[in-house]
Every structure is written in structure tokens, then in C-alpha cells.
Design an enzyme around this catalytic site. Structure first.
Site, PDB file in Angstrom:
ATOM      1  N   ALA A 260       8.002   3.165   2.783  1.00 31.68           N
ATOM      2  CA  ALA A 260       8.594   4.366   3.723  1.00 31.68           C
ATOM      3  C   ALA A 260      10.241   4.018   3.888  1.00 31.68           C
ATOM      4  O   ALA A 260      10.462   2.995   3.487  1.00 31.68           O
ATOM      5  CB  ALA A 260       7.991   4.571   4.909  1.00 31.68           C
TER       6      ALA A 260
ATOM      7  N   LEU B 286      11.964   3.198   6.487  1.00 32.12           N
ATOM      8  CA  LEU B 286      12.139   1.896   7.354  1.00 32.12           C
ATOM      9  C   LEU B 286      11.377   0.696   7.154  1.00 32.12           C
ATOM     10  O   LEU B 286      11.721  -0.273   7.528  1.00 32.12           O
ATOM     11  CB  LEU B 286      11.997   2.432   8.801  1.00 32.12           C
ATOM     12  CG  LEU B 286      12.828   3.702   9.391  1.00 32.12           C
ATOM     13  CD1 LEU B 286      12.475   3.966  10.692  1.00 32.12           C
ATOM     14  CD2 LEU B 286      14.457   3.525   8.814  1.00 32.12           C
TER      15      LEU B 286
ATOM     16  N   VAL C  52       3.936  -1.374   3.939  1.00 29.77           N
ATOM     17  CA  VAL C  52       2.624  -2.001   4.494  1.00 29.77           C
ATOM     18  C   VAL C  52       1.921  -2.647   3.362  1.00 29.77           C
ATOM     19  O   VAL C  52       1.733  -2.176   2.149  1.00 29.77           O
ATOM     20  CB  VAL C  52       1.748  -0.746   4.919  1.00 29.77           C
ATOM     21  CG1 VAL C  52       0.605  -1.088   5.758  1.00 29.77           C
ATOM     22  CG2 VAL C  52       2.748   0.154   6.247  1.00 29.77           C
TER      23      VAL C  52
ATOM     24  N   LEU D  43       0.862  -1.185  -0.326  1.00 34.62           N
ATOM     25  CA  LEU D  43      -0.070   0.000   0.043  1.00 34.62           C
ATOM     26  C   LEU D  43       0.939   1.328   0.201  1.00 34.62           C
ATOM     27  O   LEU D  43       0.540   2.486  -0.564  1.00 34.62           O
ATOM     28  CB  LEU D  43      -0.984  -0.075   1.088  1.00 34.62           C
ATOM     29  CG  LEU D  43      -1.921  -1.089   1.355  1.00 34.62           C
ATOM     30  CD1 LEU D  43      -2.562  -1.143   2.794  1.00 34.62           C
ATOM     31  CD2 LEU D  43      -3.136  -0.937   0.152  1.00 34.62           C
TER      32      LEU D  43
ATOM     33  N   ASP E 215       5.534  12.943  12.984  1.00 37.57           N
ATOM     34  CA  ASP E 215       5.485  12.651  11.625  1.00 37.57           C
ATOM     35  C   ASP E 215       4.232  12.888  10.809  1.00 37.57           C
ATOM     36  O   ASP E 215       3.913  11.815  10.124  1.00 37.57           O
ATOM     37  CB  ASP E 215       6.416  11.264  11.342  1.00 37.57           C
ATOM     38  CG  ASP E 215       7.316  11.104  10.157  1.00 37.57           C
ATOM     39  OD1 ASP E 215       7.107  12.196   9.469  1.00 37.57           O
ATOM     40  OD2 ASP E 215       7.420  10.160   9.740  1.00 37.57           O
TER      41      ASP E 215
END
EC number: 2.7.-.-
Length: 520
Positions: free
Chosen positions: A154, A156, A159, A151, A305
Site C-alpha cells: 500500500a 505507507l 504486508v 501479500l 478506508d
């Protein structure tokens, strides 16, 4: 000068390479010469470009400004390419830099912002490996279905959408497999390179960025910590019926795998999505401001964030109310009571344009003689606007240009300030910039409602503290009465603004104006 600089960089490269390869931090399996060499080469090329491209051009001329902008752009693109190639920690730091609007030249922030949406993905084989190692089972044993395409990806983790054996649809956050091992070495490499650049450019003060990465990355890499943060903030803000924090499924969560309730929505900066789904843009902006004012001023526990990928909006199917969905709870800033109260009083002073108190509380927060610059950084307004009152006039395009120009001109002072203020302030500045970016995309920036919400939270926070320190019932009652009166004044002012903006309000104002100018 340029040759001497390159010799310094080369010497630093050789010594840092020897240090890295002979130190206990090295694992040759995931930190090879190519990775280190790429970072050293990019740093050397950027340094050489700055040293040579502007050398023979008169400082302050139009040609100098043009060439400097081109050097900024080339350097930002090289830095972006380095972050994408080295991935992990490099992307995380690049994202942080891209969020520092009004602190860095626009060429950098504009170029590095793409790292939020263009982070490299791990392969499906790598994802299967992490799940197998952490949960002890294959994907097909745990899930009825598991979408190969993430989906979102990022710096790190990434998902995936999946369905559990019992039919629950979940979001599975899986850490990139090599990030954990590489992070400490990446930070060490960045620290050495930044120290080298500082030898060539003494005004270059970005060590605060490395210090923050050292402190925050271990927390962000622990997904159990993220799950606890999610539950804490959901409980803390349970009275906000517009907030949705996805539930955590602990039975299938580890330090590198996090299972959450799957919740869909559009990104908070997607105005077109809101218009298609009949979601009130002003309501979303107002509620986002309420959310962050409560976290910062009242609770001192701040989600740091809030880039658009981490804040979604949707219309609740059951109630048709607009929801804000808060994702990615790895990075929170816990504010000390002293810092939080000083920050409250500073914002109260900024809203009231009380310059004596602005100076007082800016100094208490470490700004020293640079308090005018600090006020401009916090509000992203010019010093003239700060003196007039930041709620008195909207932000203009000319003011935006002035702020960006001054940010580039005062970069050494900005870096000095960032090194002097408490570490808690750094993440708040980043959070402020991300929220302003959302407001700019929604065209709701510097709205009166955002300042009213901030004022409410500041009044409540200071009053709560004063009551906690008072042992007299009379004194406590007096504080409560003053708090109620102040909040009532804000509510009355907000009602006036709403009436003024409504058709009825405009009709009443027009009618009273005609009556005033009538000869009878």
C-alpha cells in the site's frame, strides 16, 4: 494568458524551491531536487494543458466536451505517474482522489483507482532494515519463515506472511522506510502547489485535501494507534458474529511494525470468488451495510478506508458461516455526538423523502443553500430520485451518467461545499463512495435491505440519546415504546419484501391477483 500562467507557476516553483531548501523541514538525504522538480513539472504541464487545449473551442459544444474529457484523462494519467514515482504520501492522496466517485470526473477516479492495487514495493533489504531498527533483531532470529514477496503493498506499508518461532502464522505489516521522514515535506509541497494552481484557477478549491492529510497521516503512520483501533472496533462490534478482526501481537509491534493474526480470504468485490466458495453475495452486502451503519450512526467510530483490499470475505472452516474480515485500522473518524445525531436525522429524512427536514439537517451540517447538491452527493442519486425517495427505485445506468455529468459541471460548487462542511464529513463521503463501489461490483447497490439497516441504526441512536437526556421514567418508557414500534414496523416491512421476493410470495400474489380479477 497561458504564458502568464506558466510564469506564475515557474515563479511559484522557484520560490517554493527556495523555501523548501531553506526551511527546517528539509532533509536533503530523502527530499532531493528530482522529487520536488517532478511534482512542480507535472503541475505545470497539467495547468498548461487545461489553459490551452480548450481555449479556442466553443464552450458547451460536442467538441468541447470531447476535448475536456481528453484533457481530464491526460491529466489523470500524469497525476497517477507522479504518485507512483514519488510514492508514500502522494499515493495516499491519489488513492483518496480515486475514491471520490461522483465528486470528480470519471477519467480521474477510473485512472487513480489503480493506486490501490499497484502501489510500489519496498525491497527486502529495506524491510530487513526497518525490522532490525524497530525490533532489535534480524528476521531469521524472529521468524521460522518470512516470505520475501509481500501479500500486498500500500501507500505507507506492505504486508508479509511469516511464521513465528512458536509456530503461529502471522501477517507482518512493515512501514516503507522513508515515508515517516517524507510525509510532512510532501504535504508542504502539495500545499504550495495547490495554492499556486488556485491563483490561476480561482474556482479550484482542493485545500481541504491537504488539511485532511495533515490531520490523518500522523495517525496512519503510528501502527500502535492502528493496533488500538483494531482492538477497540473488535470489542465495539463483538455481537456481530460475522465480523473477524485479526488479533494484534503486541510483544512484536512498534510504531513502524505491526504483527497480526494471519487470516485469508477473497476481496469483498470479487463476486466470482464468492460464487466459487458458495458465499451469498446478498448476505455479504447486507452484513457490510449493518457493520457500517452501526459504526456511523450508533458508535460514531468509523473505519474510513473500506477499499476492497481492506475488506475480505471467507467461509469459516468450523461453522461454514460467511465472515467479513476487516483490515487496516489506521484511519478512523471519531464523530461528535451533535454531528452524529444530525447525520442520523438527515439520513432518516432522505429515506422518508421529507424534503423540509433534508434541508434543515443539511444546513445544520454546513451545506447552506447547496443542500440539494449535498443530498445528491451523500446518496449518489439524482435530485429527482431524492425527491421521490431513494428506496423507491433502483439506480439506472442513465441516472449514473446524469450524476457523473453533473459532478463535472458543478465541480466549483462541490469544492465550495467540501470546504464548508465539518471535517468529519469528508472521510464519511470517502467511505460512502468506497462502499458504493463495492455494492456496484456485487450488483447490490441501493437495495432495500441497506436502507432498512440504516433506519434501524438511526432509530436506535436517536432513541438512546433522547433517553439519556430525559429524567422522567414515564418519558423514558414512552421513548422505548416508540422505538420498539418503529423497529417492529421495519421488521414487518422487511418480512413483506422477503416474501414478495420468494417463490411462495410470488405464488400468493399471483393467486390473489387472479381472485381479484375473477368474475365470481
Amino acid at each position: 494568458m497561458a504564458r502568464r500562467a506558466l510564469k506564475l507557476v515557474s515563479l511559484a516553483a522557484a520560490s517554493s524551491g527556495f523555501y523548501l531548501y531553506s526551511s527546517k523541514y528539509l532533509d536533503p538525504n530523502d527530499f532531493g531536487a528530482v522529487r520536488v522538480g517532478r511534482a512542480i513539472a507535472t503541475t505545470a504541464v497539467i495547468t498548461y494543458d487545461y489553459l490551452t487545449s480548450l481555449r479556442s473551442v466553443p464552450y458547451g459544444s460536442q467538441e468541447y466536451a470531447y476535448l475536456k474529457s481528453q484533457v481530464h484523462l491526460r491529466s489523470a494519467e500524469r497525476l497517477r505517474d507522479l504518485c507512483c514515482a514519488n510514492r508514500g504520501t502522494f499515493i495516499k492522496v491519489g488513492q483518496h482522489l480515486g475514491a471520490l466517485d461522483y465528486l470528480l470526473p470519471e477519467e480521474y477516479t477510473r485512472t487513480l483507482k489503480v493506486l490501490h492495487s499497484q502501489a510500489p514495493q519496498s525491497s527486502m533489504q529495506e524491510i530487513e532494515q526497518v525490522i532490525r531498527e524497530d525490533l532489535g533483531k534480524e528476521i531469521k532470529e524472529l521468524f521460522v519463515s518470512f516470505e520475501d514477496t509481500p501479500l500486498g503493498a500500500a501507500s505507507l506499508a506492505q504486508v508479509h506472511k511469516a511464521v513465528l518461532q512458536d509456530g503461529r502464522t502471522v501477517a507482518v505489516k512493515v512501514q516503507h522506510p522513508k515515508v515517516q521522514a517524507q510525509s510532512s515535506k510532501d504535504i508542504l509541497l502539495m500545499e504550495i502547489l495547490l495554492l499556486t494552481v488556485k491563483q490561476i484557477f480561482p474556482d479550484f478549491e482542493f485545500m481541504w485535501l491537504v488539511d485532511e492529510a495533515k490531520k490523518n497521516l500522523p495517525l496512519e503512520l503510528d501502527f500502535l494507534n492502528e493496533g488500538r483501533n483494531a482492538e477497540k472496533v473488535a470489542h465495539m462490534l463483538k455481537d456481530f458474529d460475522f465480523l473477524k478482526v485479526p488479533r494484534i501481537y503486541w510483544e512484536l509491534s512498534t510504531r513502524r511494525v505491526l504483527l497480526m493474526e494471519f487470516v485469508e480470504g477473497g476481496q469483498v468485490n470479487d463476486r466470482a470468488y464468492m460464487e466459487r466458495n458458495s458465499i451469498d453475495v446478498n448476505e455479504i452486502s447486507r452484513n457490510l451495510g449493518k457493520l457500517y451503519s452501526e459504526m456511523i450512526f450508533v458508535n460514531g467510530f468509523v473505519h474510513c478506508d473500506p477499499h476492497p483490499g481492506n475488506v475480505l470475505v471467507r467461509k469459516c472452516p468450523a461453522t461454514s458461516k460467511a465472515h467479513i474480515i476487516l483490515l487496516d485500522h489506521g484511519l478512523y473518524q471519531v464523530l461528535t455526538e451533535k454531528f452524529r445525531l444530525d447525520y442520523c436525522r438527515l439520513w432518516q429524512s432522505l429515506i422518508k423523502a421529507d424534503m423540509k427536514r433534508v434541508q434543515k439537517y443539511s444546513r445544520r451540517l454546513g451545506a447552506g443553500d447547496l443542500y440539494p447538491l449535498f443530498a445528491c452527493m451523500l446518496t449518489a442519486r439524482s435530485w429527482n430520485s431524492v425527491n421521490r425517495g431513494i428506496d423507491r427505485s433502483p439506480v439506472t445506468a442513465n441516472e449514473d451518467v446524469e450524476i457523473r455529468t453533473n459532478a463535472a459541471a458543478y465541480l466549483p460548487q462541490i469544492n465550495q461545499l467540501l470546504n464548508n462542511v465539518p471535517r468529519q464529513m469528508l472521510l464519511l463521503l470517502k467511505t460512502n463512495d468506497l462502499l458504493r463501489g463495492i455494492e456496484s461490483a456485487l450488483h447490490t447497490r441501493a437495495s432495500a435491505s441497506s436502507f432498512l439497516n440504516m433506519s434501524r441504526c438511526c432509530i436506535r441512536a436517536v432513541s438512546t440519546y433522547q433517553r439519556s437526556k430525559s429524567h422522567s421514567l414515564y418519558r423514558k418508557a414512552k421513548i422505548s415504546l416508540l422505538e420498539a414500534l418503529s423497529l417492529w414496523q421495519i421488521n414487518l416491512h422487511e418480512l413483506f419484501l422477503r416474501l414478495k421476493g420468494s417463490r411462495l410470495g410470488n405464488w400468493v400474489i399471483a393467486f390473489l391477483s387472479r381472485m381479484h380479477h375473477s368474475p365470481y
